[in-house]
Design a protein around this motif. Sequence first.
Motif, short mmCIF file in Angstrom:
data_model
loop_
_atom_site.label_atom_id
_atom_site.label_comp_id
_atom_site.label_asym_id
_atom_site.label_seq_id
_atom_site.Cartn_x
_atom_site.Cartn_y
_atom_site.Cartn_z
N SER A 60 -6.22 -0.36 -3.71
CA SER A 60 -7.52 -1.01 -3.48
C SER A 60 -7.36 -2.49 -3.19
O SER A 60 -8.05 -3.04 -2.31
N GLU A 61 -6.44 -3.16 -3.87
CA GLU A 61 -6.24 -4.59 -3.64
C GLU A 61 -5.68 -4.86 -2.25
O GLU A 61 -6.13 -5.78 -1.56
N ASN A 62 -4.71 -4.08 -1.82
CA ASN A 62 -4.04 -4.35 -0.55
C ASN A 62 -4.80 -3.80 0.65
O ASN A 62 -4.81 -4.41 1.72
N ARG B 266 3.75 -13.70 -8.83
CA ARG B 266 2.62 -14.63 -9.00
C ARG B 266 2.99 -16.02 -8.50
O ARG B 266 2.16 -16.70 -7.87
N ALA C 34 3.01 -5.75 -6.55
CA ALA C 34 2.84 -4.30 -6.52
C ALA C 34 4.09 -3.59 -7.04
O ALA C 34 4.01 -2.62 -7.80
N PRO D 43 2.07 -10.25 -2.59
CA PRO D 43 1.45 -8.98 -2.95
C PRO D 43 2.46 -7.86 -3.16
O PRO D 43 2.29 -7.01 -4.04
N GLU E 8 -3.73 -14.75 0.43
CA GLU E 8 -3.91 -16.03 -0.26
C GLU E 8 -3.11 -17.16 0.37
O GLU E 8 -3.54 -18.30 0.40
N SER F 178 0.84 -1.21 0.00
CA SER F 178 0.00 0.00 0.00
C SER F 178 0.87 1.25 0.00
O SER F 178 0.53 2.26 -0.65
N ARG G 34 -5.11 0.84 -8.24
CA ARG G 34 -5.30 -0.61 -8.25
C ARG G 34 -4.49 -1.27 -7.13
O ARG G 34 -4.98 -2.16 -6.42
N ILE G 35 -3.25 -0.84 -6.96
CA ILE G 35 -2.41 -1.39 -5.89
C ILE G 35 -3.03 -1.13 -4.52
O ILE G 35 -3.13 -2.02 -3.67
N GLY H 99 -7.95 -3.71 0.83
CA GLY H 99 -9.03 -4.66 1.04
C GLY H 99 -8.63 -5.77 1.99
O GLY H 99 -9.41 -6.19 2.86
N ARG I 270 -11.28 -7.91 3.99
CA ARG I 270 -12.22 -8.24 2.92
C ARG I 270 -12.38 -9.76 2.84
O ARG I 270 -11.47 -10.51 3.19
#
Length: 208
Positions: free
Chosen positions: A157-159, A98, A107, A103, A196, A41, A154-155, A161, A166
């Motif tokens: 919002s994903e992290n 990946r 990022a 994350p 994950e 973030s 995008r970075i 969350g 989330r």
Amino acid sequence: FHSMLDGGSNVLGLVALKAAANPPDMDHPYGHQKIEMIAASAIGLIIGAGSFRFAWTAVAALVHHAPAPQIASQGFVIMGATLVTNIFVATYEAREGRRLKSPFLIADAAHTTTDILVTLAVIGSLIATRAGVAWAAPVATIGVMVVILLVAWRILSENLGVLLDRVAVDADRIRELVVEVPGIAGCHRVRSRGVETAIQIDLHIQVD
């Protein structure tokens, strides 16, 4: 300047990844994986802050009709070498991110990709500037900054969350699996959170 930000984020990543790898302890029974989310973030914030600074400079150049900068041939050589290096780094880092489900690496790969966009814009503006187009550099800067801000969002919002807990796994899918276990009559209040590689799930079950 953007490359300096990239280097600073890499130092942040080295510290964060080491801290996130620490096992759970008495004070942190769920582990330290969220440190990686915080660092990712932070990269989003760094990208966003840098973009606003660049955009402000570009707007000022347009408003005040700043003259086109004088560019030597060495500038094209530096930009070409930077472009090749960043393409390699972004591709490799994204693939490893990946594979490792990291994350932060994902990022940071996105951050390096924005470096590629900046470099392409710089090369394009250098060519236009040599052709006598004074406004090419600031206009190219503003266009690239819009793209970079989207990457930063995008970075973030994903992290964020994950940091805000989330949902990590579909609750209906969990219920389907739980009620298949012999002896369980029902399942409700299914909740999930985490990253994950370290997802926590809690739920209520009903038995005879």
